[in-house]
Scaffold this motif. Structure first.
Motif, PDB file in Angstrom:
ATOM      1  N   GLU A   1      11.670  -2.927  -4.629  1.00 44.91           N
ATOM      2  CA  GLU A   1      10.700  -3.975  -4.034  1.00 44.91           C
ATOM      3  C   GLU A   1      10.833  -4.289  -2.586  1.00 44.91           C
ATOM      4  OE1 GLU A   1       9.894  -5.825  -8.533  1.00 44.91           O
ATOM      5  OE2 GLU A   1      11.032  -6.992  -6.808  1.00 44.91           O
ATOM      6  N   HIS A   2      12.146  -4.404  -2.246  1.00 48.67           N
ATOM      7  CA  HIS A   2      12.163  -4.923  -0.644  1.00 48.67           C
ATOM      8  C   HIS A   2      11.886  -3.975   0.278  1.00 48.67           C
ATOM      9  CE1 HIS A   2      15.764  -6.427   2.198  1.00 48.67           C
ATOM     10  NE2 HIS A   2      14.407  -6.702   2.658  1.00 48.67           N
TER      11      HIS A   2
ATOM     12  N   ARG B   1       8.584  -4.108   2.831  1.00 47.65           N
ATOM     13  CA  ARG B   1       8.656  -3.927   4.430  1.00 47.65           C
ATOM     14  C   ARG B   1       8.016  -2.783   4.817  1.00 47.65           C
ATOM     15  NH1 ARG B   1      10.507  -7.930   2.914  1.00 47.65           N
ATOM     16  NH2 ARG B   1       8.553  -8.447   3.009  1.00 47.65           N
ATOM     17  N   LEU B   2       8.161  -1.579   4.052  1.00 46.11           N
ATOM     18  CA  LEU B   2       7.274  -0.522   4.759  1.00 46.11           C
ATOM     19  C   LEU B   2       5.737  -0.517   4.450  1.00 46.11           C
ATOM     20  CD1 LEU B   2       9.769   2.184   2.795  1.00 46.11           C
ATOM     21  CD2 LEU B   2       9.480   1.849   5.161  1.00 46.11           C
ATOM     22  N   ASP B   3       5.361  -1.427   3.503  1.00 42.14           N
ATOM     23  CA  ASP B   3       3.997  -1.715   3.450  1.00 42.14           C
ATOM     24  C   ASP B   3       3.434  -2.435   4.517  1.00 42.14           C
ATOM     25  OD1 ASP B   3       1.693  -1.620   2.219  1.00 42.14           O
ATOM     26  OD2 ASP B   3       2.048  -2.736   0.463  1.00 42.14           O
ATOM     27  N   GLU B   4       4.299  -3.544   5.062  1.00 42.72           N
ATOM     28  CA  GLU B   4       3.888  -4.351   6.390  1.00 42.72           C
ATOM     29  C   GLU B   4       3.904  -3.292   7.454  1.00 42.72           C
ATOM     30  OE1 GLU B   4       6.174  -8.569   4.326  1.00 42.72           O
ATOM     31  OE2 GLU B   4       7.000  -7.234   6.172  1.00 42.72           O
ATOM     32  N   ALA B   5       4.719  -2.358   7.735  1.00 40.33           N
ATOM     33  CA  ALA B   5       4.925  -1.528   8.836  1.00 40.33           C
ATOM     34  C   ALA B   5       3.800  -0.554   8.675  1.00 40.33           C
ATOM     35  CB  ALA B   5       6.254  -1.091   8.726  1.00 40.33           C
TER      36      ALA B   5
ATOM     37  N   ARG C   1      26.897  -1.036  -6.876  1.00 44.95           N
ATOM     38  CA  ARG C   1      26.414  -2.361  -6.362  1.00 44.95           C
ATOM     39  C   ARG C   1      26.575  -2.640  -4.982  1.00 44.95           C
ATOM     40  NH1 ARG C   1      27.300  -6.783 -11.425  1.00 44.95           N
ATOM     41  NH2 ARG C   1      25.469  -7.643 -10.313  1.00 44.95           N
ATOM     42  N   ALA C   2      27.857  -2.235  -4.540  1.00 42.11           N
ATOM     43  CA  ALA C   2      27.953  -1.983  -2.979  1.00 42.11           C
ATOM     44  C   ALA C   2      27.237  -1.557  -2.172  1.00 42.11           C
ATOM     45  CB  ALA C   2      29.478  -1.748  -2.881  1.00 42.11           C
ATOM     46  N   ASP C   3      26.613  -0.224  -2.686  1.00 40.44           N
ATOM     47  CA  ASP C   3      25.594   0.618  -2.103  1.00 40.44           C
ATOM     48  C   ASP C   3      24.312  -0.028  -1.757  1.00 40.44           C
ATOM     49  OD1 ASP C   3      26.409   3.452  -3.885  1.00 40.44           O
ATOM     50  OD2 ASP C   3      27.353   2.903  -1.977  1.00 40.44           O
ATOM     51  N   VAL C   4      23.907  -0.732  -3.135  1.00 40.25           N
ATOM     52  CA  VAL C   4      22.641  -1.617  -2.948  1.00 40.25           C
ATOM     53  C   VAL C   4      22.758  -2.719  -1.842  1.00 40.25           C
ATOM     54  CG1 VAL C   4      21.263  -3.119  -4.375  1.00 40.25           C
ATOM     55  CG2 VAL C   4      21.963  -1.328  -5.488  1.00 40.25           C
ATOM     56  N   GLN C   5      23.684  -3.330  -1.691  1.00 40.23           N
ATOM     57  CA  GLN C   5      24.053  -4.571  -0.940  1.00 40.23           C
ATOM     58  C   GLN C   5      23.804  -3.864   0.534  1.00 40.23           C
ATOM     59  OE1 GLN C   5      23.625  -7.649  -1.477  1.00 40.23           O
ATOM     60  NE2 GLN C   5      23.229  -6.914  -3.532  1.00 40.23           N
ATOM     61  N   ILE C   6      24.616  -2.645   0.903  1.00 38.19           N
ATOM     62  CA  ILE C   6      24.390  -1.874   2.100  1.00 38.19           C
ATOM     63  C   ILE C   6      22.910  -1.734   2.459  1.00 38.19           C
ATOM     64  CG2 ILE C   6      25.008  -0.072   3.495  1.00 38.19           C
ATOM     65  CD1 ILE C   6      27.754  -0.133   2.000  1.00 38.19           C
ATOM     66  N   PHE C   7      22.185  -1.114   1.679  1.00 40.93           N
ATOM     67  CA  PHE C   7      20.758  -0.750   1.969  1.00 40.93           C
ATOM     68  C   PHE C   7      19.938  -2.039   2.100  1.00 40.93           C
ATOM     69  CE2 PHE C   7      21.569   3.302  -0.212  1.00 40.93           C
ATOM     70  CZ  PHE C   7      21.147   4.149   0.746  1.00 40.93           C
ATOM     71  N   HIS C   8      20.257  -3.186   1.412  1.00 43.14           N
ATOM     72  CA  HIS C   8      19.511  -4.372   1.897  1.00 43.14           C
ATOM     73  C   HIS C   8      19.864  -4.992   3.038  1.00 43.14           C
ATOM     74  CE1 HIS C   8      17.528  -5.484  -1.824  1.00 43.14           C
ATOM     75  NE2 HIS C   8      18.555  -5.490  -2.610  1.00 43.14           N
TER      76      HIS C   8
ATOM     77  N   ILE D   1      21.121  -3.133   5.737  1.00 43.17           N
ATOM     78  CA  ILE D   1      20.468  -2.173   6.890  1.00 43.17           C
ATOM     79  C   ILE D   1      19.297  -2.376   7.034  1.00 43.17           C
ATOM     80  CG2 ILE D   1      19.752   0.305   7.088  1.00 43.17           C
ATOM     81  CD1 ILE D   1      22.175   1.062   5.698  1.00 43.17           C
ATOM     82  N   LEU D   2      18.284  -2.840   6.093  1.00 43.55           N
ATOM     83  CA  LEU D   2      16.803  -3.006   6.197  1.00 43.55           C
ATOM     84  C   LEU D   2      16.789  -4.369   6.976  1.00 43.55           C
ATOM     85  CD1 LEU D   2      13.821  -2.263   6.066  1.00 43.55           C
ATOM     86  CD2 LEU D   2      13.944  -3.280   3.587  1.00 43.55           C
ATOM     87  N   ARG D   3      17.541  -5.360   6.416  1.00 48.15           N
ATOM     88  CA  ARG D   3      17.444  -6.831   7.184  1.00 48.15           C
ATOM     89  C   ARG D   3      17.855  -6.700   8.592  1.00 48.15           C
ATOM     90  NH1 ARG D   3      20.239  -8.486   2.190  1.00 48.15           N
ATOM     91  NH2 ARG D   3      18.995  -9.264   0.871  1.00 48.15           N
ATOM     92  N   GLN D   4      19.123  -5.986   9.080  1.00 48.15           N
ATOM     93  CA  GLN D   4      19.410  -5.567  10.219  1.00 48.15           C
ATOM     94  C   GLN D   4      18.369  -5.037  11.365  1.00 48.15           C
ATOM     95  OE1 GLN D   4      22.131  -7.355  11.446  1.00 48.15           O
ATOM     96  NE2 GLN D   4      21.689  -6.797  13.555  1.00 48.15           N
ATOM     97  N   LEU D   5      17.829  -4.196  10.688  1.00 50.85           N
ATOM     98  CA  LEU D   5      16.770  -3.473  11.411  1.00 50.85           C
ATOM     99  C   LEU D   5      15.472  -4.178  11.846  1.00 50.85           C
ATOM    100  CD1 LEU D   5      16.630   0.080   9.592  1.00 50.85           C
ATOM    101  CD2 LEU D   5      17.337  -0.232  11.768  1.00 50.85           C
ATOM    102  N   LEU D   6      15.027  -5.077  10.769  1.00 47.95           N
ATOM    103  CA  LEU D   6      14.137  -5.949  11.008  1.00 47.95           C
ATOM    104  C   LEU D   6      14.305  -7.119  12.004  1.00 47.95           C
ATOM    105  CD1 LEU D   6      12.518  -6.317   7.333  1.00 47.95           C
ATOM    106  CD2 LEU D   6      11.641  -5.161   9.246  1.00 47.95           C
TER     107      LEU D   6
END
Length: 271
Positions: free
Chosen positions: A216-217, A221-225, A252-259, A261-266
């Motif tokens: 969903e995250h 974000r991709l929809d907004e872009a 669970r660690a992978d999921v947090q990393i992906f979150h 990554i996206l936050r940092q890019l934005l």
């Protein structure tokens, strides 16, 4: 062997016999998978599925958006001694709610799909499932509605597909038949089971709800872009993306990393 077991199951026990039989069959079976009926259309088929489950010692049923509501007297009548399965069933409005606490999800389907996922026989899938349950992971198996089966969006939320090698000229299975085949393979694995257990190097597999929130995250974000373009292709693109997330064996660690990554890019773009 299956034919013999099916013939013996044809006899409908009375309530007392059914209860005694269930107590005997569920002894020492250990952790069980969640049998998830998605949008079932007829109470009779829900009751028949409950009987099929208890025939092979399974009791954990979940029901997603039953067409005729719940509780359902037709299901109770058809269960014929397996009422305990219906009594303990969980009822959910959406599939996401129904599998949110599960670590690994299988989708049963007889139709070919355009989704890239592992496709397993019931035997292989139940061997994997038992290995995961032995590790304390929660496993769900999805069964679609009688008339149409699971939709692509529902299959996309699963990690793998179970496909029964039926006659390609007549691949339609009744809901209870499909549940019975899967339950039989689970039961058979109790004594005839050897499988290499997947190691996670001290990490924990991400449960379905965390993968759902990650999907969903990224989708938001991709929809907004403006990623989902043109609009006519957006639903297919979103389903493909959802399928990608569920197919990845993430911790669970992978999921947090992906979150992260996206936050940092934005954050970098806004800066």
């Amino acid at each position: 062997m299956l034919a013999l077991m099916l013939r013996s199951a044809y006899h409908a026990p009375n309530q007392r016999e059914g209860s005694a039989l269930a107590d005997h069959m569920t002894d020492n079976l250990g952790p069980q998978p969640e049998i998830v009926l998605v949008r079932p259309q007829m109470g009779e088929n829900i009751g028949a599925a409950a009987r099929a489950m208890l025939n092979f010692g399974l009791e954990r049923m979940r029901i997603i958006a039953p067409r005729d509501g719940w509780p359902n007297q037709s299901a109770v009548a058809m269960a014929s001694g397996a009422g305990r399965v219906l009594d303990g069933a969980g009822v959910y409005d959406t599939l996401a709610d129904g599998i949110g606490d599960c670590d690994y999800v299988y989708a049963t389907t007889a139709r070919s799909r355009d989704l890239a996922k592992p496709i397993l026989s019931p035997e292989r899938a139940m061997a994997e499932a038992r290995a995961m349950r032995a590790e304390g992971k929660k496993v769900a198996i999805l069964f679609g509605p009688e008339r149409t089966g699971l939709e692509n969006g529902e299959v996309a939320r699963a990690n793998a597909i179970i496909s029964v090698p039926v006659n390609p000229g007549f691949a339609s299975l009744n809901l209870a038949q499909c549940v019975l085949l899967t339950a039989y393979e689970w039961r058979r694995q109790t004594t005839e089971f050897q499988h290499e257990v997947m190691e996670w190097a001290g990490s924990e597999r991400a449960p379905s709800i965390e993968v759902e929130k990650l999907a969903e995250h990224y989708e938001a974000r991709l929809d907004e872009a403006g990623f989902f373009y043109p609009p006519t292709k957006a639903p297919v693109m979103k389903t493909t993306l959802r399928n990608m997330w569920s197919r990845m064996p993430m911790t669970r660690a992978d999921v947090q990393i992906f979150h992260g990554i996206l936050r940092q890019l934005l954050r970098g773009k806004q800066g």
